[in-house]
Design an enzyme around this catalytic site. Structure first.
Site, PDB file in Angstrom:
ATOM      1  N   HIS A 137       0.841  -1.196   0.000  1.00 37.62           N
ATOM      2  CA  HIS A 137       0.000   0.000   0.000  1.00 37.62           C
ATOM      3  C   HIS A 137       0.877   1.249   0.000  1.00 37.62           C
ATOM      4  CE1 HIS A 137      -4.062  -1.769   1.261  1.00 37.62           C
ATOM      5  NE2 HIS A 137      -3.248  -2.809   1.107  1.00 37.62           N
ATOM      6  N   HIS A 178      -5.717 -11.544   5.214  1.00 42.76           N
ATOM      7  CA  HIS A 178      -4.503 -12.323   4.890  1.00 42.76           C
ATOM      8  C   HIS A 178      -3.657 -12.615   6.144  1.00 42.76           C
ATOM      9  CE1 HIS A 178      -2.849  -8.289   4.549  1.00 42.76           C
ATOM     10  NE2 HIS A 178      -3.204  -8.122   3.296  1.00 42.76           N
ATOM     11  N   ASN A 211       0.236 -12.058   7.251  1.00 47.53           N
ATOM     12  CA  ASN A 211       0.858 -11.027   6.428  1.00 47.53           C
ATOM     13  C   ASN A 211       0.421  -9.644   6.902  1.00 47.53           C
ATOM     14  OD1 ASN A 211       2.238 -12.458   3.930  1.00 47.53           O
ATOM     15  ND2 ASN A 211       0.371 -13.578   4.430  1.00 47.53           N
ATOM     16  N   ALA A 212       1.393  -8.749   7.040  1.00 43.83           N
ATOM     17  CA  ALA A 212       1.149  -7.355   7.427  1.00 43.83           C
ATOM     18  C   ALA A 212       0.449  -7.248   8.770  1.00 43.83           C
ATOM     19  CB  ALA A 212       0.363  -6.619   6.346  1.00 43.83           C
ATOM     20  N   ASP A 224      -0.774 -19.955  -1.388  1.00 45.68           N
ATOM     21  CA  ASP A 224      -0.048 -20.004  -2.658  1.00 45.68           C
ATOM     22  C   ASP A 224       1.368 -20.531  -2.480  1.00 45.68           C
ATOM     23  OD1 ASP A 224       1.112 -17.870  -1.343  1.00 45.68           O
ATOM     24  OD2 ASP A 224       0.840 -16.417  -2.986  1.00 45.68           O
ATOM     25  N   GLY A 225       1.732 -20.878  -1.242  1.00 38.03           N
ATOM     26  CA  GLY A 225       3.071 -21.374  -0.972  1.00 38.03           C
ATOM     27  C   GLY A 225       4.095 -20.280  -0.804  1.00 38.03           C
ATOM     28  N   ASP A 236      -6.245 -12.726  -2.773  1.00 43.32           N
ATOM     29  CA  ASP A 236      -5.531 -11.445  -2.789  1.00 43.32           C
ATOM     30  C   ASP A 236      -4.990 -11.184  -4.196  1.00 43.32           C
ATOM     31  OD1 ASP A 236      -4.598  -9.051  -1.744  1.00 43.32           O
ATOM     32  OD2 ASP A 236      -2.724  -9.913  -1.006  1.00 43.32           O
ATOM     33  N   LEU A 244       5.885  -8.491  -1.566  1.00 42.63           N
ATOM     34  CA  LEU A 244       4.759  -9.154  -2.210  1.00 42.63           C
ATOM     35  C   LEU A 244       3.689  -8.133  -2.575  1.00 42.63           C
ATOM     36  CD1 LEU A 244       4.442 -12.355  -0.008  1.00 42.63           C
ATOM     37  CD2 LEU A 244       5.047 -12.293  -2.427  1.00 42.63           C
ATOM     38  N   GLY A 266       0.287  -8.541  -3.669  1.00 49.20           N
ATOM     39  CA  GLY A 266      -0.845  -9.403  -3.945  1.00 49.20           C
ATOM     40  C   GLY A 266      -0.354 -10.706  -4.537  1.00 49.20           C
TER      41      GLY A 266
END
Length: 397
Positions: A141, A215, A218-219, A247-248, A273, A306, A308
């Site tokens: 972002h 998510h 993450n974050a 997604d690994g 995402d 990353l 998305g």
């Protein structure tokens, strides 16, 4: 009346071999074993042993097939995103706008309202991921777009009312006391994400009606021995749901397996995402003023952050089976029933039962999508989406 015959039907609870699903007026009428005889007035479709399951529901879709919602916050942009993900089994989604200017937020809300009034198949509402986030956990972002809520933010975020589902991701420590409660009282679903909050911050937010976590891992602040952080609050909360990107890359498979084991069953749902790299043939795309790069299942900025994903829900389901070693039935629930429950629409979506919406995905033995139905209408019968605008590219993916 339509009859989908000779299928392995996953009804949301169990797999039923050789069954027929009868559909009328966009709803499931009955699910009966073969051979049952098909009503001669029914339009029969022989699925030749394919798996038919409730259509996938994705609550976090930033874009698809070269269209990014932030760049095209219009009903036409939404239609192209919906069409791109429908090809991968998603029959219901929330186009997701990441942190942006007020004018862009208003355009996005207006576009969803317009598309809902036109009864766009596959559109459930909107997800506003920001801008009321914590810059310390901004991820991709843009920091200049992140801010604290304006005095009329509650009115803005709840403007769709009952017209569409609204999901908002905030950093609870960055909003005033009572903000989440006011949104919840107006029917807005609130999730925590891009947050540097503490366990105590999240517990306070949960007391105001916080419903989910965007998510997971993450974050957000991690779980440690002395400070459970946002992750600890997410896994311990009994009345919240967690979105998981399988997604690994966003979450290590071992970490994802631990999360699924730790969280109450039914409260971890799949999300993609996905940005406009999903369904694209391009390795490089423009993303909000910078170039992002797509390679080996990862989408990143030039610095490696990353940006998305290019994940689709059918691939996420396969990854749950292959990487997390979970049963197919649970993977399918994570893609349909559990997100429906999170959105509060599981009385109509997420199962194949009489009275439920006839939103289905057909899968082959390799869990590849063969077709979809929304309100009983097959994708082959649906009107084509407007052509996508092609972005910057450097060859096929």
């Amino acid at each position: 009346m339509k009859a989908l015959c000779n299928a392995r039907v996953f009804d949301g609870d169990r797999m039923l071999d050789r069954h027929t699903v009868f559909v009328d007026c966009g709803r499931v009428v009955s699910v009966v074993p073969e051979p049952s005889g098909v009503d001669p007035i029914a339009d029969a479709v022989d699925l030749n042993g394919l798996i038919i399951a409730p259509g996938f529901i994705d609550t976090q879709v930033n874009g698809g097939a070269d269209v990014l919602f932030n760049d095209e916050p219009s009903s036409e942009g939404i239609a192209r995103i919906v069409a791109a993900h429908r090809r991968h089994g998603t029959t219901g989604l929330l186009p997701t706008l990441i942190s942006d200017d007020r004018a862009v937020m208003e355009r996005a809300l207006n576009a969803v309202a317009e598309a809902r009034r036109a009864a766009m198949p596959g559109l459930l509402g909107i997800h506003l991921e920001g801008p009321y986030l914590n810059p310390k956990r901004k991820g991709i972002h843009r920091e200049e777009k992140i801010r604290t809520p304006e005095p009329d933010a509650v009115t803005l975020l709840s403007r769709l009312g009952d017209e569409a589902t609204t999901l908002v991701t905030v950093a609870p420590e960055r909003v005033r006391e009572g903000f989440i409660a006011e949104l919840s009282e107006r029917g807005v679903i609130v999730a925590a994400g891009h947050t540097a909050g503490t366990y105590a911050d999240i517990r306070r937010a949960q007391s105001e009606g916080l419903r989910g976590f965007t998510h997971l891992f993450n974050a957000m602040t991690p779980m440690t021995s002395r400070e459970p952080g946002v992750v600890g609050a997410a896994l311990a909360g009994e009345n919240t749901w967690c979105g998981l990107i399988v997604d690994g890359h966003h979450v290590h498979p071992a970490t994802a397996r631990v999360a699924v084991s730790a969280k109450m069953r039914g409260r971890i749902m799949l999300v993609t995402d996905a940005v406009h790299a999903a369904g694209s043939t391009h390795r490089e795309l423009e993303f909000l003023g910078q170039t992002i790069y797509r390679a080996n299942g990862r989408v990143t900025s030039a610095t490696g952050t990353l940006a998305g994903s290019d994940l689709t829900m059918d691939r996420a389901v396969r990854n749950v089976v292959d990487l997390l070693a979970l049963p197919l039935e649970e993977a399918l629930r994570m893609a349909s029933l559990y997100p429906a429950a999170f959105l509060g629409i599981d009385a109509e979506y997420g199962r194949i039962r009489p009275g439920y919406r006839a939103d289905f995905v057909a899968l082959d033995d390799d869990l590849r999508v063969v077709g979809t139905w929304i309100d009983g209408v097959a994708d082959s019968d649906a009107p084509a989406a407007p052509p996508a605008r092609i972005g910057v590219g450097s060859g096929p993916g």
